[in-house]
Scaffold this active site. Structure first.
Site, mmCIF file in Angstrom:
data_model
loop_
_atom_site.group_PDB
_atom_site.id
_atom_site.type_symbol
_atom_site.label_atom_id
_atom_site.label_comp_id
_atom_site.label_asym_id
_atom_site.label_seq_id
_atom_site.Cartn_x
_atom_site.Cartn_y
_atom_site.Cartn_z
ATOM 1 N N LYS A 1 0.824 -1.212 0.000
ATOM 2 C CA LYS A 1 0.000 0.000 0.000
ATOM 3 C C LYS A 1 0.866 1.274 0.000
ATOM 4 O O LYS A 1 2.089 1.210 0.231
ATOM 5 C CB LYS A 1 -0.935 -0.044 1.216
ATOM 6 N N TYR B 1 -12.459 -1.956 -3.919
ATOM 7 C CA TYR B 1 -12.993 -2.103 -2.555
ATOM 8 C C TYR B 1 -14.526 -1.987 -2.523
ATOM 9 O O TYR B 1 -15.096 -1.618 -1.488
ATOM 10 C CB TYR B 1 -12.365 -1.072 -1.634
ATOM 11 N N ASN C 1 -2.135 0.428 6.634
ATOM 12 C CA ASN C 1 -1.662 -0.839 7.208
ATOM 13 C C ASN C 1 -0.798 -1.681 6.261
ATOM 14 O O ASN C 1 -0.778 -2.897 6.354
ATOM 15 C CB ASN C 1 -2.837 -1.624 7.798
ATOM 16 N N HIS D 1 -2.247 -5.331 1.511
ATOM 17 C CA HIS D 1 -3.534 -6.014 1.305
ATOM 18 C C HIS D 1 -3.240 -7.438 0.888
ATOM 19 O O HIS D 1 -2.270 -7.687 0.164
ATOM 20 C CB HIS D 1 -4.342 -5.335 0.196
ATOM 21 N N GLU E 1 -9.627 -10.526 -7.776
ATOM 22 C CA GLU E 1 -8.673 -9.423 -7.611
ATOM 23 C C GLU E 1 -7.493 -9.537 -8.579
ATOM 24 O O GLU E 1 -7.021 -8.520 -9.108
ATOM 25 C CB GLU E 1 -8.191 -9.387 -6.160
HETATM 26 P P1 RTP Z 1 -7.237 -5.607 3.162
HETATM 27 O O1 RTP Z 1 -8.547 -5.935 2.479
HETATM 28 O O2 RTP Z 1 -6.731 -4.230 2.854
HETATM 29 O O3 RTP Z 1 -6.206 -6.684 2.963
HETATM 30 O O4 RTP Z 1 -7.476 -5.612 4.739
HETATM 31 P P2 RTP Z 1 -8.301 -6.651 5.584
HETATM 32 O O5 RTP Z 1 -8.845 -7.740 4.712
HETATM 33 O O6 RTP Z 1 -7.438 -7.050 6.731
HETATM 34 O O7 RTP Z 1 -9.467 -5.732 6.099
HETATM 35 P P3 RTP Z 1 -10.889 -5.393 5.435
HETATM 36 O O8 RTP Z 1 -11.937 -5.694 6.437
HETATM 37 O O9 RTP Z 1 -11.011 -6.009 4.075
HETATM 38 O O10 RTP Z 1 -10.808 -3.812 5.290
HETATM 39 C C1 RTP Z 1 -10.145 -3.210 4.185
HETATM 40 C C2 RTP Z 1 -9.306 -2.057 4.700
HETATM 41 O O11 RTP Z 1 -10.167 -1.055 5.224
HETATM 42 C C3 RTP Z 1 -9.572 -0.444 6.356
HETATM 43 N N1 RTP Z 1 -10.397 -0.613 7.524
HETATM 44 N N2 RTP Z 1 -10.578 0.337 8.388
HETATM 45 N N3 RTP Z 1 -11.432 1.861 10.610
HETATM 46 C C4 RTP Z 1 -11.827 0.592 10.471
HETATM 47 O O12 RTP Z 1 -12.563 0.061 11.287
HETATM 48 C C5 RTP Z 1 -11.372 -0.153 9.321
HETATM 49 N N4 RTP Z 1 -11.701 -1.393 9.046
HETATM 50 C C6 RTP Z 1 -11.069 -1.688 7.899
HETATM 51 C C7 RTP Z 1 -8.239 -1.117 6.600
HETATM 52 O O13 RTP Z 1 -7.205 -0.301 6.066
HETATM 53 C C8 RTP Z 1 -8.365 -2.420 5.842
HETATM 54 O O14 RTP Z 1 -7.110 -2.864 5.388
HETATM 55 MG MG MG Z 2 -9.967 -7.380 2.964
#
Ligand code: RTP
Ligand code: MG
Length: 143
Positions: free
Chosen positions: A11, A51, A114, A117, A128
């Protein structure tokens, strides 16, 4: 064990901090092979499309702002149980909750910035990968 492919992003925060090589080393040290890779700077439309599953979530606008804030590396990783293996070396979404030694624990700024991804399932990985790469751009290595 199944050989899988997963989709990964370094990222904008991690690219800005010169962490591309360090993060690629984590993939390779875990036995994941990089079979496609390129740098892109997402448009808002590209980030919103990628997203789309989160478009009703309160953090969606901030997520799109961040993901379009600078260049990213997109890559396809191949290996045994690649989807889960990559999620394990990434660590939890919130770096404060990520296990020590994971990419997010070591390199992420915050839950919003973070570092990486990774696809969360084989089906989302296929979607994806196709969002960013043509079949001709995938170069499986002879093992
Ligand atoms: P990613 O898709 O980026 O790999 O991350 P992830 O699966 O661990 O998390 P996901 O639930 O898919 O959320 C995508 C991205 O959105 C941001 N996020 N912010 N503030 C919050 O509560 C929150 N929750 C998610 C994070 O940057 C996450 O990587
Ligand atoms: Mg995710």
């Amino acid at each position: 064990m199944a050989i899988e492919r997963t989709f990964s992003i370094v990222k904008p925060d991690a690219v800005a901090k010169n962490l591309i090589g360090a993060i690629y080393s984590r993939f390779e040290n875990a036995g994941l092979k990089i079979v496609a890779s390129k740098m892109v700077h997402l448009s808002r439309a590209q980030a919103e499309g990628f997203y789309a599953e989160h478009k009703e979530r309160p953090f969606f606008g901030a997520l799109v702002d961040f993901m379009t804030s600078g260049p990213i590396m997109v890559q396809v990783l191949e290996g045994e149980n690649a989807v889960l293996a990559n999620r394990e070396i990434m660590g939890a979404t919130n770096p404060a909750e990520a296990a020590r030694g994971t990419i997010r624990s070591d390199f992420a700024n915050s839950i919003d910035e973070n570092a990486v991804h990774g696809s969360d399932a084989v089906a989302s990985a296929e979607r994806e990968i196709a969002y960013f790469f043509t079949e001709e751009e995938l170069c499986p290595r002879t093992r």
